[in-house]
Scaffold this active site. Structure first.
Site, short mmCIF file in Angstrom:
data_model
loop_
_atom_site.label_atom_id
_atom_site.label_comp_id
_atom_site.label_asym_id
_atom_site.label_seq_id
_atom_site.Cartn_x
_atom_site.Cartn_y
_atom_site.Cartn_z
N LYS A 71 0.82 -1.22 0.00
CA LYS A 71 0.00 0.00 0.00
C LYS A 71 0.85 1.27 0.00
CE LYS A 71 -4.04 -1.66 2.57
NZ LYS A 71 -4.94 -1.30 3.67
N ASP A 108 -9.93 3.01 2.27
CA ASP A 108 -10.11 2.38 3.59
C ASP A 108 -11.05 3.23 4.46
OD1 ASP A 108 -8.73 -0.06 3.81
OD2 ASP A 108 -6.81 0.94 4.09
P1 NAD Z 1 -0.68 -0.25 11.45
O1 NAD Z 1 0.38 -1.13 12.05
O2 NAD Z 1 -0.37 0.60 10.26
O3 NAD Z 1 -1.26 0.73 12.58
C1 NAD Z 1 -1.69 0.32 13.85
C2 NAD Z 1 -1.40 1.45 14.82
O4 NAD Z 1 -2.05 1.16 16.06
C3 NAD Z 1 0.10 1.62 15.13
O5 NAD Z 1 0.46 2.97 14.85
C4 NAD Z 1 0.20 1.30 16.62
O6 NAD Z 1 1.19 2.04 17.29
C5 NAD Z 1 -1.19 1.66 17.10
N1 NAD Z 1 -1.61 1.07 18.39
C6 NAD Z 1 -1.37 -0.17 18.85
N2 NAD Z 1 -1.93 -0.31 20.08
C7 NAD Z 1 -2.56 0.85 20.37
C8 NAD Z 1 -3.33 1.33 21.48
N3 NAD Z 1 -3.56 0.57 22.55
N4 NAD Z 1 -3.81 2.61 21.42
C9 NAD Z 1 -3.56 3.39 20.35
N5 NAD Z 1 -2.83 2.99 19.28
C10 NAD Z 1 -2.35 1.75 19.30
O7 NAD Z 1 -1.90 -1.24 11.13
P2 NAD Z 1 -3.14 -0.94 10.16
O8 NAD Z 1 -2.78 -1.34 8.78
O9 NAD Z 1 -3.63 0.43 10.43
O10 NAD Z 1 -4.18 -2.04 10.68
C11 NAD Z 1 -4.80 -1.91 11.96
C12 NAD Z 1 -5.87 -2.97 12.10
O11 NAD Z 1 -6.89 -2.75 11.12
C13 NAD Z 1 -5.40 -4.41 11.87
O12 NAD Z 1 -5.95 -5.20 12.89
C14 NAD Z 1 -5.98 -4.77 10.52
O13 NAD Z 1 -6.25 -6.16 10.42
C15 NAD Z 1 -7.28 -3.98 10.54
N6 NAD Z 1 -7.86 -3.69 9.22
C16 NAD Z 1 -9.21 -3.80 9.07
C17 NAD Z 1 -9.82 -3.50 7.87
C18 NAD Z 1 -11.30 -3.66 7.72
O14 NAD Z 1 -11.82 -3.48 6.59
N7 NAD Z 1 -12.03 -3.94 8.77
C19 NAD Z 1 -9.06 -3.02 6.78
C20 NAD Z 1 -7.68 -2.92 6.95
C21 NAD Z 1 -7.09 -3.25 8.18
#
Ligand code: NAD
Length: 269
Positions: A71, A108
């Protein structure tokens, strides 16, 4: 059945076997009598540039959904980016125009908003809290600002990441008040977990449990985590009477936004 005249779309990433989009799209194409098919493409990083170049001449390929880990890296190979893909430096869908030009967007956040609107949430003039400022949190925060939110609070375990996103959004949307801390959930119309906290049945919450007691009645509490569908965070919020939105609801809603961008489905399907 794929025939000689079938038009294609693809989902590109690595690994790819776990993605649900091909089944979801192909079921929709079949149910709607369309001669279209989605193929999964497991692509190695060293083939990405050549694949994108090949896409320009791939005349029965309408577009590609881009997933992990491409991405953030794919944008430099494309001809045009939407303003939000430029802002987020992240692309999750490409459209191939008839002349081979490639246009990238990131929907997204739009998928999240489509699902939230289906629950009756309208961001205009509202206050929202987004927990997690990574890929998905950034996209959600950007779409909320684009849709006319009045106040946004962003948090991340990595406070530098939250601050960097706040700065980018502040420049792009000066009318939205953006904060980096909260002491209560009172007044928020939306509280969204955009971090992986709650995945795989851990009991972890993205904020202190006692904080949930301060939720305003009518607040929409949302999670992006897809497994489990109802995370501990959502379970607790629901037990307190909040309206909830799950990760699978967001993923399902996003299908319409991805397909509409590639020109193969309607929005809001
Ligand atoms: P990412 O690693 O880019 O970002 C996650 C962020 O969350 C990081 O910056 C991390 O520091 C932060 N974080 C972790 N614990 C935290 C807390 N307790 N409080 C605040 N921040 C915290 O990951 P991403 O690509 O953004 O994905 C995040 C989640 O979204 C994953 O579980 C992924 O599977 C899910 N996702 C869902 C969909 C959907 O359509 N439902 C689509 C894409 C991703």
């Amino acid at each position: 059945m794929i025939g000689g005249a079938t038009q294609l779309v693809a989902i590109v990433g690595s690994p790819i076997a776990q993605v649900k989009s091909p089944v979801n799209f192909n079921t929709w194409f079949q149910d709607n009598g369309l001669d279209l098919s989605m193929i999964p493409i497991e692509l190695s990083a060293d083939a990405l540039a050549a694949f994108i170049e090949c896409l320009r001449g791939w005349q029965n390929m309408r577009g590609c959904v881009i997933t992990v880990p491409y991405k953030q890296v794919v944008s430099k190979y494309l001809d045009h980016l939407s303003p939000r893909a430029t802002l987020l430096r992240s692309v999750n869908v490409i459209r191939r125009e008839a002349d081979g030009t490639l246009l990238g967007d990131n929907v997204d956040g739009e998928g999240f908003l489509t699902a939230a609107r289906q629950q009756g949430f309208e961001p205009q003039g509202q206050k929202a809290l987004v927990l997690g400022a990574g890929g998905v949190g950034s996209a959600i925060a950007c779409s909320l600002c684009e849709a006319g939110l009045s106040e946004l609070v962003l948090t991340d375990l990595d406070s530098g990441r939250a601050k960097a996103l706040a700065d980018v959004l502040h420049n792009a949307f000066p009318a939205v008040r953006i904060g980096l801390a909260y002491h209560s959930l009172a007044g928020f119309a939306l509280v969204a977990n955009a971090s992986p906290v709650g995945m795989l049945d851990t009991d972890e919450l993205p904020l202190p449990a006692a904080m949930l007691e301060t939720l305003t009645s009518g607040c929409l509490v949302a999670d992006v985590v897809t497994t489990p569908a109802v995370t501990p965070f959502l379970q607790r919020a629901q037990a307190l009477g909040a309206l909830i939105q799950t990760g699978p609801q967001m993923a399902r809603a996003q299908m319409g936004n991805l397909g509409a961008f590639m020109g193969v489905t309607a929005l809001g399907i």
